[in-house]
Design a protein around this motif. Structure first.
Motif, PDB file in Angstrom:
ATOM      1  N   LYS A  18       0.862  -1.173   0.000  1.00  0.00           N
ATOM      2  CA  LYS A  18       0.000   0.000   0.000  1.00  0.00           C
ATOM      3  C   LYS A  18       0.898   1.222   0.000  1.00  0.00           C
ATOM      4  CE  LYS A  18      -4.068   2.010   2.061  1.00  0.00           C
ATOM      5  NZ  LYS A  18      -5.100   1.900   3.069  1.00  0.00           N
ATOM      6  N   ASN A  19       0.684   2.088  -0.987  1.00  0.00           N
ATOM      7  CA  ASN A  19       1.513   3.287  -1.154  1.00  0.00           C
ATOM      8  C   ASN A  19       2.994   2.938  -1.165  1.00  0.00           C
ATOM      9  OD1 ASN A  19      -0.788   4.961  -1.242  1.00  0.00           O
ATOM     10  ND2 ASN A  19      -0.885   4.986   0.989  1.00  0.00           N
ATOM     11  N   GLY A  20       3.327   1.821  -1.836  1.00  0.00           N
ATOM     12  CA  GLY A  20       4.713   1.415  -1.997  1.00  0.00           C
ATOM     13  C   GLY A  20       5.311   0.682  -0.824  1.00  0.00           C
ATOM     14  N   LYS A  21       4.549   0.542   0.254  1.00  0.00           N
ATOM     15  CA  LYS A  21       5.070  -0.106   1.464  1.00  0.00           C
ATOM     16  C   LYS A  21       4.451  -1.497   1.604  1.00  0.00           C
ATOM     17  CE  LYS A  21       4.984   0.283   6.433  1.00  0.00           C
ATOM     18  NZ  LYS A  21       3.976   0.542   7.408  1.00  0.00           N
ATOM     19  N   MET A  22       5.298  -2.494   1.852  1.00  0.00           N
ATOM     20  CA  MET A  22       4.796  -3.853   2.009  1.00  0.00           C
ATOM     21  C   MET A  22       3.915  -3.965   3.250  1.00  0.00           C
ATOM     22  SD  MET A  22       6.853  -7.400   2.424  1.00  0.00           S
ATOM     23  CE  MET A  22       6.084  -8.734   3.320  1.00  0.00           C
ATOM     24  N   GLU A  23       2.715  -4.521   3.039  1.00  0.00           N
ATOM     25  CA  GLU A  23       1.790  -4.732   4.162  1.00  0.00           C
ATOM     26  C   GLU A  23       1.904  -6.171   4.673  1.00  0.00           C
ATOM     27  OE1 GLU A  23      -0.468  -2.487   5.570  1.00  0.00           O
ATOM     28  OE2 GLU A  23       0.566  -0.951   4.411  1.00  0.00           O
ATOM     29  N   PHE A  24       1.866  -7.145   3.750  1.00  0.00           N
ATOM     30  CA  PHE A  24       2.000  -8.559   4.113  1.00  0.00           C
ATOM     31  C   PHE A  24       2.231  -9.394   2.865  1.00  0.00           C
ATOM     32  CE2 PHE A  24      -2.467  -7.263   4.072  1.00  0.00           C
ATOM     33  CZ  PHE A  24      -2.997  -8.092   3.088  1.00  0.00           C
ATOM     34  N   PHE A  47       7.943 -25.118  -5.180  1.00  0.00           N
ATOM     35  CA  PHE A  47       6.863 -24.347  -5.781  1.00  0.00           C
ATOM     36  C   PHE A  47       7.370 -23.545  -6.974  1.00  0.00           C
ATOM     37  CE2 PHE A  47       4.271 -20.346  -5.747  1.00  0.00           C
ATOM     38  CZ  PHE A  47       3.098 -20.918  -6.219  1.00  0.00           C
ATOM     39  N   LYS A  48       6.625 -23.620  -8.083  1.00  0.00           N
ATOM     40  CA  LYS A  48       6.978 -22.878  -9.293  1.00  0.00           C
ATOM     41  C   LYS A  48       5.789 -22.034  -9.732  1.00  0.00           C
ATOM     42  CE  LYS A  48      11.034 -24.703  -9.856  1.00  0.00           C
ATOM     43  NZ  LYS A  48      12.170 -23.919  -9.362  1.00  0.00           N
ATOM     44  N   ALA A  49       6.027 -20.761  -9.957  1.00  0.00           N
ATOM     45  CA  ALA A  49       4.973 -19.860 -10.439  1.00  0.00           C
ATOM     46  C   ALA A  49       5.634 -18.645 -11.076  1.00  0.00           C
ATOM     47  CB  ALA A  49       4.072 -19.425  -9.282  1.00  0.00           C
ATOM     48  N   ASP A  50       4.933 -18.060 -12.005  1.00  0.00           N
ATOM     49  CA  ASP A  50       5.435 -16.871 -12.679  1.00  0.00           C
ATOM     50  C   ASP A  50       5.356 -15.647 -11.766  1.00  0.00           C
ATOM     51  OD1 ASP A  50       5.977 -18.205 -15.031  1.00  0.00           O
ATOM     52  OD2 ASP A  50       4.002 -17.777 -15.884  1.00  0.00           O
ATOM     53  N   SER A  51       6.134 -14.647 -12.112  1.00  0.00           N
ATOM     54  CA  SER A  51       6.058 -13.370 -11.410  1.00  0.00           C
ATOM     55  C   SER A  51       5.050 -12.481 -12.141  1.00  0.00           C
ATOM     56  CB  SER A  51       7.430 -12.699 -11.384  1.00  0.00           C
ATOM     57  OG  SER A  51       7.864 -12.452 -12.694  1.00  0.00           O
ATOM     58  N   GLY A  52       4.627 -11.436 -11.479  1.00  0.00           N
ATOM     59  CA  GLY A  52       3.703 -10.504 -12.104  1.00  0.00           C
ATOM     60  C   GLY A  52       3.332  -9.398 -11.137  1.00  0.00           C
ATOM     61  N   LYS A  53       2.558  -8.456 -11.640  1.00  0.00           N
ATOM     62  CA  LYS A  53       2.183  -7.310 -10.809  1.00  0.00           C
ATOM     63  C   LYS A  53       0.806  -6.823 -11.209  1.00  0.00           C
ATOM     64  CE  LYS A  53       5.182  -4.173  -9.263  1.00  0.00           C
ATOM     65  NZ  LYS A  53       6.147  -3.040  -9.299  1.00  0.00           N
ATOM     66  N   LEU A  54       0.030  -6.454 -10.228  1.00  0.00           N
ATOM     67  CA  LEU A  54      -1.300  -5.891 -10.456  1.00  0.00           C
ATOM     68  C   LEU A  54      -1.409  -4.650  -9.592  1.00  0.00           C
ATOM     69  CD1 LEU A  54      -4.212  -6.210 -11.594  1.00  0.00           C
ATOM     70  CD2 LEU A  54      -4.730  -7.561  -9.554  1.00  0.00           C
ATOM     71  N   GLU A  55      -1.766  -3.531 -10.209  1.00  0.00           N
ATOM     72  CA  GLU A  55      -1.871  -2.278  -9.476  1.00  0.00           C
ATOM     73  C   GLU A  55      -3.285  -1.734  -9.610  1.00  0.00           C
ATOM     74  OE1 GLU A  55       0.288   2.108  -9.368  1.00  0.00           O
ATOM     75  OE2 GLU A  55       1.143   0.497 -10.552  1.00  0.00           O
ATOM     76  N   LEU A  56      -3.876  -1.390  -8.495  1.00  0.00           N
ATOM     77  CA  LEU A  56      -5.229  -0.814  -8.508  1.00  0.00           C
ATOM     78  C   LEU A  56      -5.105   0.698  -8.561  1.00  0.00           C
ATOM     79  CD1 LEU A  56      -7.008  -3.024  -5.833  1.00  0.00           C
ATOM     80  CD2 LEU A  56      -6.836  -3.379  -8.289  1.00  0.00           C
ATOM     81  N   LYS A  57      -5.820   1.296  -9.512  1.00  0.00           N
ATOM     82  CA  LYS A  57      -5.793   2.749  -9.659  1.00  0.00           C
ATOM     83  C   LYS A  57      -7.198   3.292  -9.462  1.00  0.00           C
ATOM     84  CE  LYS A  57      -1.835   2.646 -12.650  1.00  0.00           C
ATOM     85  NZ  LYS A  57      -1.162   3.147 -13.802  1.00  0.00           N
ATOM     86  N   ASP A  58      -7.301   4.582  -9.347  1.00  0.00           N
ATOM     87  CA  ASP A  58      -8.597   5.236  -9.133  1.00  0.00           C
ATOM     88  C   ASP A  58      -9.622   4.839 -10.175  1.00  0.00           C
ATOM     89  OD1 ASP A  58      -7.597   6.551  -6.952  1.00  0.00           O
ATOM     90  OD2 ASP A  58      -7.094   8.368  -8.082  1.00  0.00           O
TER      91      ASP A  58
END
Ligand code: FES
Length: 58
Positions: A18-24, A47-58
Motif C-alpha cells: 500500500k503506497n509502496g510499502k509492504m503490508e503482508f 513451488f513454481k509460479a510466474d512473477s507478475g504485478k497488479l496495481e489498482l488505480k482510481d
C-alpha cells in the motif's frame, strides 16, 4: 483502493503493498505453516509460479 499493489514473486508469495510499502505476503504454494501468510515454506517444496504485478488505480 488506490495505491494498492499486488506483486507476485517468482516461485513465491503474493506481496500486498500500500503506497509502496509492504503490508503482508500471502502464500501461493499451499504449504505455509502460518496461512494465509507466507512462512517461507515455498522455498523447500519446489513451488513454481510466474512473477507478475497488479496495481489498482482510481
Ligand atoms: S508462498 Fe511462501 S509459504 Fe507458500
Amino acid at each position: 483502493m488506490a495505491g494498492v499493489e499486488f506483486e507476485f514473486m517468482k516461485d513465491g508469495p503474493m506481496i500486498v503493498k500500500k503506497n509502496g510499502k509492504m503490508e503482508f505476503a500471502l502464500c501461493r504454494c499451499g504449504h505455509s505453516m502460518k496461512k494465509p501468510f507466507c512462512s517461507g515454506a515455498h522455498a523447500e517444496n519446489g513451488f513454481k509460479a510466474d512473477s507478475g504485478k497488479l496495481e489498482l488505480k482510481d
